[in-house]
Design a protein around this motif. Structure first.
Motif, PDB file in Angstrom:
ATOM      1  N   VAL A 117       0.833  -1.207   0.000  1.00 35.95           N
ATOM      2  CA  VAL A 117       0.000   0.000   0.000  1.00 35.95           C
ATOM      3  C   VAL A 117       0.868   1.258   0.000  1.00 35.95           C
ATOM      4  O   VAL A 117       0.631   2.200  -0.762  1.00 35.95           O
ATOM      5  N   LEU A 118       1.878   1.291   0.826  1.00 36.78           N
ATOM      6  CA  LEU A 118       2.751   2.460   0.884  1.00 36.78           C
ATOM      7  C   LEU A 118       3.484   2.657  -0.444  1.00 36.78           C
ATOM      8  O   LEU A 118       3.639   3.793  -0.916  1.00 36.78           O
ATOM      9  N   THR A 119       3.920   1.573  -1.067  1.00 42.38           N
ATOM     10  CA  THR A 119       4.587   1.663  -2.364  1.00 42.38           C
ATOM     11  C   THR A 119       3.663   2.266  -3.405  1.00 42.38           C
ATOM     12  O   THR A 119       4.060   3.145  -4.189  1.00 42.38           O
ATOM     13  N   TRP A 120       2.428   1.812  -3.410  1.00 42.57           N
ATOM     14  CA  TRP A 120       1.439   2.344  -4.356  1.00 42.57           C
ATOM     15  C   TRP A 120       1.186   3.826  -4.123  1.00 42.57           C
ATOM     16  O   TRP A 120       1.174   4.624  -5.066  1.00 42.57           O
ATOM     17  N   LEU A 121       1.021   4.209  -2.880  1.00 46.32           N
ATOM     18  CA  LEU A 121       0.728   5.604  -2.566  1.00 46.32           C
ATOM     19  C   LEU A 121       1.883   6.529  -2.951  1.00 46.32           C
ATOM     20  O   LEU A 121       1.671   7.604  -3.526  1.00 46.32           O
ATOM     21  N   LEU A 122       3.109   6.121  -2.633  1.00 44.20           N
ATOM     22  CA  LEU A 122       4.270   6.969  -2.905  1.00 44.20           C
ATOM     23  C   LEU A 122       4.644   6.990  -4.390  1.00 44.20           C
ATOM     24  O   LEU A 122       5.271   7.947  -4.865  1.00 44.20           O
ATOM     25  N   GLY A 123       4.300   5.937  -5.107  1.00 41.74           N
ATOM     26  CA  GLY A 123       4.729   5.828  -6.494  1.00 41.74           C
ATOM     27  C   GLY A 123       6.212   5.541  -6.619  1.00 41.74           C
ATOM     28  O   GLY A 123       6.826   5.792  -7.662  1.00 41.74           O
ATOM     29  N   ARG A 124       6.798   5.012  -5.571  1.00 40.37           N
ATOM     30  CA  ARG A 124       8.218   4.660  -5.522  1.00 40.37           C
ATOM     31  C   ARG A 124       8.421   3.669  -4.395  1.00 40.37           C
ATOM     32  O   ARG A 124       7.501   3.411  -3.605  1.00 40.37           O
ATOM     33  N   ALA A 125       9.618   3.134  -4.319  1.00 37.42           N
ATOM     34  CA  ALA A 125       9.927   2.243  -3.196  1.00 37.42           C
ATOM     35  C   ALA A 125       9.981   3.055  -1.907  1.00 37.42           C
ATOM     36  O   ALA A 125      10.601   4.129  -1.868  1.00 37.42           O
ATOM     37  N   PRO A 126       9.348   2.592  -0.841  1.00 36.99           N
ATOM     38  CA  PRO A 126       9.478   3.284   0.443  1.00 36.99           C
ATOM     39  C   PRO A 126      10.924   3.298   0.925  1.00 36.99           C
ATOM     40  O   PRO A 126      11.745   2.475   0.510  1.00 36.99           O
ATOM     41  N   THR A 127      11.227   4.239   1.794  1.00 38.40           N
ATOM     42  CA  THR A 127      12.563   4.340   2.373  1.00 38.40           C
ATOM     43  C   THR A 127      12.881   3.069   3.152  1.00 38.40           C
ATOM     44  O   THR A 127      12.104   2.645   4.000  1.00 38.40           O
ATOM     45  N   SER A 128      14.023   2.485   2.872  1.00 36.01           N
ATOM     46  CA  SER A 128      14.423   1.272   3.584  1.00 36.01           C
ATOM     47  C   SER A 128      15.066   1.646   4.909  1.00 36.01           C
ATOM     48  O   SER A 128      15.472   2.802   5.129  1.00 36.01           O
ATOM     49  N   TYR A 129      15.197   0.647   5.772  1.00 35.37           N
ATOM     50  CA  TYR A 129      15.840   0.918   7.060  1.00 35.37           C
ATOM     51  C   TYR A 129      17.294   1.336   6.849  1.00 35.37           C
ATOM     52  O   TYR A 129      17.790   2.249   7.523  1.00 35.37           O
ATOM     53  N   GLU A 130      17.977   0.711   5.914  1.00 38.41           N
ATOM     54  CA  GLU A 130      19.376   1.096   5.660  1.00 38.41           C
ATOM     55  C   GLU A 130      19.465   2.535   5.162  1.00 38.41           C
ATOM     56  O   GLU A 130      20.357   3.292   5.583  1.00 38.41           O
ATOM     57  N   GLN A 131      18.577   2.942   4.280  1.00 36.26           N
ATOM     58  CA  GLN A 131      18.578   4.329   3.803  1.00 36.26           C
ATOM     59  C   GLN A 131      18.343   5.301   4.960  1.00 36.26           C
ATOM     60  O   GLN A 131      18.977   6.364   5.028  1.00 36.26           O
ATOM     61  N   PHE A 132      17.425   4.944   5.846  1.00 39.22           N
ATOM     62  CA  PHE A 132      17.165   5.777   7.020  1.00 39.22           C
ATOM     63  C   PHE A 132      18.416   5.911   7.882  1.00 39.22           C
ATOM     64  O   PHE A 132      18.800   7.019   8.284  1.00 39.22           O
ATOM     65  N   VAL A 133      19.062   4.781   8.168  1.00 36.18           N
ATOM     66  CA  VAL A 133      20.258   4.821   9.020  1.00 36.18           C
ATOM     67  C   VAL A 133      21.355   5.644   8.352  1.00 36.18           C
ATOM     68  O   VAL A 133      22.034   6.447   9.017  1.00 36.18           O
ATOM     69  N   ARG A 134      21.547   5.486   7.059  1.00 35.56           N
ATOM     70  CA  ARG A 134      22.576   6.266   6.359  1.00 35.56           C
ATOM     71  C   ARG A 134      22.281   7.763   6.459  1.00 35.56           C
ATOM     72  O   ARG A 134      23.188   8.576   6.655  1.00 35.56           O
ATOM     73  N   ARG A 135      21.021   8.136   6.314  1.00 34.92           N
ATOM     74  CA  ARG A 135      20.636   9.545   6.411  1.00 34.92           C
ATOM     75  C   ARG A 135      20.926  10.102   7.802  1.00 34.92           C
ATOM     76  O   ARG A 135      21.497  11.188   7.954  1.00 34.92           O
ATOM     77  N   GLU A 136      20.546   9.336   8.829  1.00 38.98           N
ATOM     78  CA  GLU A 136      20.744   9.801  10.199  1.00 38.98           C
ATOM     79  C   GLU A 136      22.218   9.792  10.597  1.00 38.98           C
ATOM     80  O   GLU A 136      22.679  10.671  11.339  1.00 38.98           O
ATOM     81  N   TRP A 137      22.974   8.807  10.100  1.00 35.43           N
ATOM     82  CA  TRP A 137      24.403   8.760  10.405  1.00 35.43           C
ATOM     83  C   TRP A 137      25.121   9.953   9.770  1.00 35.43           C
ATOM     84  O   TRP A 137      25.988  10.576  10.394  1.00 35.43           O
ATOM     85  N   ALA A 138      24.743  10.294   8.543  1.00 34.39           N
ATOM     86  CA  ALA A 138      25.330  11.466   7.893  1.00 34.39           C
ATOM     87  C   ALA A 138      25.008  12.739   8.680  1.00 34.39           C
ATOM     88  O   ALA A 138      25.867  13.612   8.851  1.00 34.39           O
ATOM     89  N   ALA A 139      23.768  12.853   9.165  1.00 35.72           N
ATOM     90  CA  ALA A 139      23.389  14.015   9.948  1.00 35.72           C
ATOM     91  C   ALA A 139      24.158  14.059  11.268  1.00 35.72           C
ATOM     92  O   ALA A 139      24.565  15.137  11.739  1.00 35.72           O
ATOM     93  N   HIS A 140      24.362  12.883  11.867  1.00 39.49           N
ATOM     94  CA  HIS A 140      25.118  12.821  13.122  1.00 39.49           C
ATOM     95  C   HIS A 140      26.559  13.273  12.908  1.00 39.49           C
ATOM     96  O   HIS A 140      27.110  14.053  13.704  1.00 39.49           O
ATOM     97  N   LEU A 141      27.172  12.786  11.843  1.00 31.57           N
ATOM     98  CA  LEU A 141      28.556  13.176  11.550  1.00 31.57           C
ATOM     99  C   LEU A 141      28.649  14.676  11.276  1.00 31.57           C
ATOM    100  O   LEU A 141      29.584  15.345  11.727  1.00 31.57           O
ATOM    101  N   ALA A 142      27.667  15.204  10.546  1.00 35.65           N
ATOM    102  CA  ALA A 142      27.681  16.625  10.205  1.00 35.65           C
ATOM    103  C   ALA A 142      27.540  17.508  11.439  1.00 35.65           C
ATOM    104  O   ALA A 142      28.041  18.636  11.472  1.00 35.65           O
ATOM    105  N   SER A 143      26.842  16.991  12.455  1.00 39.41           N
ATOM    106  CA  SER A 143      26.615  17.780  13.656  1.00 39.41           C
ATOM    107  C   SER A 143      27.722  17.640  14.685  1.00 39.41           C
ATOM    108  O   SER A 143      27.736  18.324  15.701  1.00 39.41           O
TER     109      SER A 143
END
Length: 296
Positions: free
Chosen positions: A264-290
């Motif tokens: 359902v989420l895939t259909w609504l977004l029209g793309r693959a939902p954010t994976s857990y690895e993508q989330f962790v990479r985003r937050e790790w980059a933000a942590h390093l930047a801060s």
């Protein structure tokens, strides 16, 4: 105008800027003046400050709004009163569309917060308001990554062997924007919002460690220990509801998996939902930047 409740919370911090960027008039409802100040800095001029469990605050919040996005305050003892009262106030005020952020598998009533949200869902269905119900799985929360980033430890307050589905709040709020801006298309819908994957704690820890480039220690903690991260300096004796919620989560999730389907989420977004690895990479980059010098 769109009313967003709990506008200073995890969802609100992402949703409100998206609605403002879309040029939509927003009224935000928050508990504290400090939260109100932060929202005004984002361009929200219309802010209601108060306890949404109180009838007067509910009436002021919905007065003159066309649509409502309601996020139940999961750890608040007033969550049920907020939901039921806001629905009644919205109906009396002639609100055109009520979008409710509920929870995946709200029928699981041995979870305290699920039982409350299930009751709010039922009241919404009986209200004759136009509605959309969102049912997100467990949130991917930066708070849960903090011990891993800072101490190399990933902690969960239930069995490390049980599987769970998760979802990125950025994806959830993208769906919320869709529902609020296109009421006709999303009216009378109930959407399960789940990212791909069914993870044990060990698998989540391995993903975090892979992103960080180090081994992560995965530990089970009890609900009361986990609660301290949420309660901060508050006296646990003054947080009986919060503790009952967290203890029920520990008990249920230790006895059963908590999983859903990403279709359902895939259909609504029209793309693959954010994976857990993508989330962790985003937050790790933000942590390093801060971190000073860009180093953990």
């Amino acid at each position: 105008m769109i009313l967003v409740t709990a506008a200073g919370g995890n969802q609100g911090k992402l949703l409100v800027p998206k609605l403002v960027a879309a040029g939509v008039p927003v009224r935000a409802c928050v508990r504290t003046s400090s939260s109100a100040d932060r929202l005004r800095a984002l361009g929200v001029d219309d802010v209601v400050v108060g306890d949404l469990a109180e009838a007067d605050v509910q009436r002021r919040a919905v007065d003159g709004v066309e649509k409502v996005y309601h996020v139940g305050a999961t750890l608040s003892p007033g969550e049920r009163a907020m939901g039921l009262g806001l629905i009644a106030a919205a109906r009396a005020a002639g609100v055109g569309h009520f979008v409710f952020s509920s929870v995946l598998h709200s029928i699981v009533t041995d979870l305290v917060q699920h039982e409350i949200k299930r009751d709010v869902e039922e009241a919404l269905l009986a209200s004759d308001l136009e509605f959309t119900i969102l049912q997100p799985s467990n949130y991917m929360l930066p708070l849960k990554l903090r011990p891993a980033f800072e101490r190399g430890v990933f902690e969960l307050s239930w069995s490390l062997e049980r599987r769970q589905s998760v979802v990125d709040l950025d994806d959830v709020t993208d769906v919320a924007v869709m529902a609020l801006l296109d009421s006709e298309r999303h009216a009378a819908a109930t959407y399960e919002l789940v990212a791909p994957g069914r993870y044990t704690a060990h698998e989540l820890g391995a993903i975090i460690g892979g992103v960080m480039g180090r081994d992560i220690d995965v530990r089970q903690i009890d609900a009361d220990t986990y609660a301290r991260a949420w309660l901060g300096d508050r006296d646990p004796s003054e947080a009986t509801h919060e503790l009952s919620v967290l203890r029920s989560i520990s008990s249920r999730y230790s006895a059963h998996d908590f999983v859903g389907n990403p279709n359902v989420l895939t259909w609504l977004l029209g793309r693959a939902p954010t994976s857990y690895e993508q989330f962790v990479r985003r937050e790790w980059a933000a942590h390093l930047a801060s971190t000073e010098g860009g180093m953990p």
